[in-house]
Motif scaffolding. Structure first.
Motif, PDB file in Angstrom:
ATOM      1  N   TRP A  76      37.475  48.650  14.349  1.00 18.56           N
ATOM      2  CA  TRP A  76      36.456  49.845  14.288  1.00 18.56           C
ATOM      3  C   TRP A  76      36.822  50.924  13.440  1.00 18.56           C
ATOM      4  O   TRP A  76      36.099  51.640  12.857  1.00 18.56           O
ATOM      5  N   LEU A  77      38.114  51.071  13.044  1.00 21.68           N
ATOM      6  CA  LEU A  77      38.604  51.956  12.112  1.00 21.68           C
ATOM      7  C   LEU A  77      37.939  51.873  10.767  1.00 21.68           C
ATOM      8  O   LEU A  77      37.894  52.766   9.790  1.00 21.68           O
ATOM      9  N   GLU A  78      37.405  50.623  10.359  1.00 17.97           N
ATOM     10  CA  GLU A  78      36.811  50.429   9.028  1.00 17.97           C
ATOM     11  C   GLU A  78      35.597  51.171   9.048  1.00 17.97           C
ATOM     12  O   GLU A  78      34.972  51.471   7.875  1.00 17.97           O
ATOM     13  N   THR A  79      34.989  51.739   9.980  1.00 10.02           N
ATOM     14  CA  THR A  79      33.720  52.273   9.935  1.00 10.02           C
ATOM     15  C   THR A  79      34.032  53.811   9.822  1.00 10.02           C
ATOM     16  O   THR A  79      32.878  54.478   9.555  1.00 10.02           O
ATOM     17  N   LEU A  80      35.151  54.482   9.739  1.00  7.46           N
ATOM     18  CA  LEU A  80      35.268  55.703   9.847  1.00  7.46           C
ATOM     19  C   LEU A  80      35.424  56.174   8.219  1.00  7.46           C
ATOM     20  O   LEU A  80      36.217  55.758   7.366  1.00  7.46           O
ATOM     21  N   PRO A  81      34.975  57.665   8.012  1.00  6.11           N
ATOM     22  CA  PRO A  81      35.493  58.304   6.719  1.00  6.11           C
ATOM     23  C   PRO A  81      36.896  58.667   6.826  1.00  6.11           C
ATOM     24  O   PRO A  81      37.333  58.766   7.941  1.00  6.11           O
ATOM     25  N   LYS A  82      37.314  59.264   5.583  1.00 10.00           N
ATOM     26  CA  LYS A  82      38.742  59.449   5.346  1.00 10.00           C
ATOM     27  C   LYS A  82      39.098  60.504   6.397  1.00 10.00           C
ATOM     28  O   LYS A  82      40.244  60.541   6.798  1.00 10.00           O
ATOM     29  N   ASN A  83      38.268  61.471   6.199  1.00  9.40           N
ATOM     30  CA  ASN A  83      38.772  62.882   7.164  1.00  9.40           C
ATOM     31  C   ASN A  83      39.044  62.566   8.700  1.00  9.40           C
ATOM     32  O   ASN A  83      39.786  63.168   9.285  1.00  9.40           O
ATOM     33  N   GLU A  84      38.315  61.559   9.083  1.00 10.29           N
ATOM     34  CA  GLU A  84      38.461  61.205  10.535  1.00 10.29           C
ATOM     35  C   GLU A  84      39.943  60.308  10.589  1.00 10.29           C
ATOM     36  O   GLU A  84      40.456  60.401  11.869  1.00 10.29           O
ATOM     37  N   ILE A  85      39.990  59.722   9.904  1.00 10.97           N
ATOM     38  CA  ILE A  85      41.509  58.873   9.810  1.00 10.97           C
ATOM     39  C   ILE A  85      42.473  59.792   9.735  1.00 10.97           C
ATOM     40  O   ILE A  85      43.606  59.862  10.533  1.00 10.97           O
ATOM     41  N   ARG A  86      42.286  60.862   8.674  1.00 12.89           N
ATOM     42  CA  ARG A  86      43.388  61.934   8.811  1.00 12.89           C
ATOM     43  C   ARG A  86      43.681  62.717  10.148  1.00 12.89           C
ATOM     44  O   ARG A  86      44.500  63.223  10.384  1.00 12.89           O
ATOM     45  N   SER A  87      42.391  62.930  10.568  1.00 13.49           N
ATOM     46  CA  SER A  87      42.393  63.717  11.867  1.00 13.49           C
ATOM     47  C   SER A  87      43.159  62.985  13.072  1.00 13.49           C
ATOM     48  O   SER A  87      44.049  63.647  13.642  1.00 13.49           O
ATOM     49  N   GLY A  88      42.970  61.598  13.139  1.00 15.78           N
ATOM     50  CA  GLY A  88      43.855  60.927  14.190  1.00 15.78           C
ATOM     51  C   GLY A  88      45.593  60.817  13.700  1.00 15.78           C
ATOM     52  O   GLY A  88      46.309  60.922  14.472  1.00 15.78           O
ATOM     53  N   PHE A  89      45.427  60.792  12.083  1.00 14.68           N
ATOM     54  CA  PHE A  89      47.077  60.774  11.796  1.00 14.68           C
ATOM     55  C   PHE A  89      47.926  62.034  12.154  1.00 14.68           C
ATOM     56  O   PHE A  89      48.954  62.192  12.590  1.00 14.68           O
ATOM     57  N   ALA A  90      47.081  63.016  12.356  1.00 15.97           N
ATOM     58  CA  ALA A  90      47.839  64.494  12.897  1.00 15.97           C
ATOM     59  C   ALA A  90      48.342  64.329  14.214  1.00 15.97           C
ATOM     60  O   ALA A  90      49.559  64.766  14.223  1.00 15.97           O
TER      61      ALA A  90
END
Length: 351
Positions: A159-173
């Motif tokens: 599902w992560l392939e559908t996400l913009p970069k800022n959403e990925i960074r948000s989870g990385f936090a």
């Protein structure tokens, strides 16, 4: 809540759901999505599971829709579509969907079963794990809710392939937070990552889930140990709420607000928990490599501090913080002198 968490990894778990639902003799299947997961995830999920006869419930995406009116609309939808106490709700989405969907399920007809299918990195490593369901009260984060484990959480990085970069960074936090509160080795590994693509980060989903799961199993009701998961969230939630209601500000994602909270609370940890100042500087440097600095005016800071009195960890009129004495060593229920807040913001804003 029973002290049990059922988390499964991988796409094969989706194809097993129909048999499981048949064995449980659910009368109706409902799937909750928001605008985003309706567009990007729902058709794939139905294709894999075969739930083509499920009733679809759609809510507006975003934290600003995590409120009682959305719940009321969904309760009415469930009722109008014939949901009974033996119905089941699948929450397909990010943290707002799993938080609110879980709350809707827990309260409809005094509780129906629900399953979480997290589709964002933040939901996979944090929001959908641990049984916290709930909604905001106005702009105040997660003031209304219950703790109840879903019957199952199924995590798949596809599902992560559908996400913009800022959403990925948000989870990385939140993943970096797991390192700060529990493991110097994990923190060191994550802070050295320069490639924040899904192909890299997906390898660290299981370790982060394991950290949170172990904490929750020891303290499911957040009476003691589980509070450590709130590092950065006391000021972070206040900042997130303030940016949500202030029309002159751009809304911050949860992870973006929590990053600021973790930097601020690292500074507070120097004075109130004995944290080495160089460690606090390292935390700040690490986060600002991936997150741009946000400006705060004097009025902004005053309003944010006012919001602290609503934090769920508070007891009476005391504002309780989770701070750290070193990486991997958190301290709970720490009171902080109010005059340190201005210094903490100055630490964050300084070059």
């Amino acid at each position: 809540m029973q002290n049990k968490i059922n988390i499964t990894f991988g796409k094969s778990a989706f194809s097993k759901l129909p048999k499981k639902f048949s064995e449980k003799k659910y009368s109706r299947v409902f799937i909750l999505v928001d605008n985003n997961t309706n567009k990007f995830c729902l058709s794939d999920f139905i294709s894999i599971t075969g739930f083509d006869k499920a009733e679809i419930l759609i809510m507006e995406a975003g934290e600003e829709n995590k409120h009682l009116q959305t719940c009321e609309n969904l309760w009415k939808n469930l009722s109008n579509k014939g949901a009974d106490r033996n119905s089941v709700l699948i929450n397909l989405g990010g943290g707002v969907v799993t938080d609110l969907g879980g709350f809707v399920a827990c309260t409809f007809k005094r509780g129906i079963d629900f399953y979480n299918i997290p589709t964002t990195l933040l939901a996979m490593v944090d929001a959908s794990v641990g049984g916290k369901t709930g909604i905001d009260l106005g702009s105040l984060k997660n003031q209304i809710g219950v703790i109840e484990e879903p019957k199952q959480v199924i995590i798949d990085p596809m599902w992560l392939e559908t996400l913009p970069k800022n959403e990925i960074r948000s989870g990385f936090a939140e993943m970096l937070k797991h390192g700060i509160i529990s493991s110097k080795k994990y923190w060191q590994t994550l802070k050295e990552l320069t490639d924040l693509r899904v192909s890299t980060l997906k390898e660290f989903i299981k370790p982060s889930v394991k950290i949170k799961k172990e904490v929750v199993l020891k303290d499911p009701r957040e009476k003691n140990l589980r509070k450590i998961l709130n590092f950065g969230h006391t000021l972070g939630h206040a900042i997130e709420s303030y940016f949500l209601i202030n029309l002159n500000k751009n809304k911050l994602l949860h992870g973006e607000a929590i990053v600021i909270g973790m930097i601020l609370e690292s500074y507070l940890s120097i004075h109130c928990a004995g944290l080495n100042i160089e460690v606090a500087k390292d935390i700040k440097t690490t986060f600002l490599k991936s997150f741009k600095k946000i400006e705060f005016s004097s009025d902004d800071k005053k309003e944010i501090v006012k919001l602290l009195k609503h934090d769920k960890k508070n007891i009476g009129d005391k504002i309780n913080f989770v701070l750290i004495s070193s990486i991997g060593k958190p301290k709970i229920d720490v009171q902080v002198p109010e005059d340190l807040f201005e210094d903490a913001f100055n630490f964050y804003l300084s070059d």
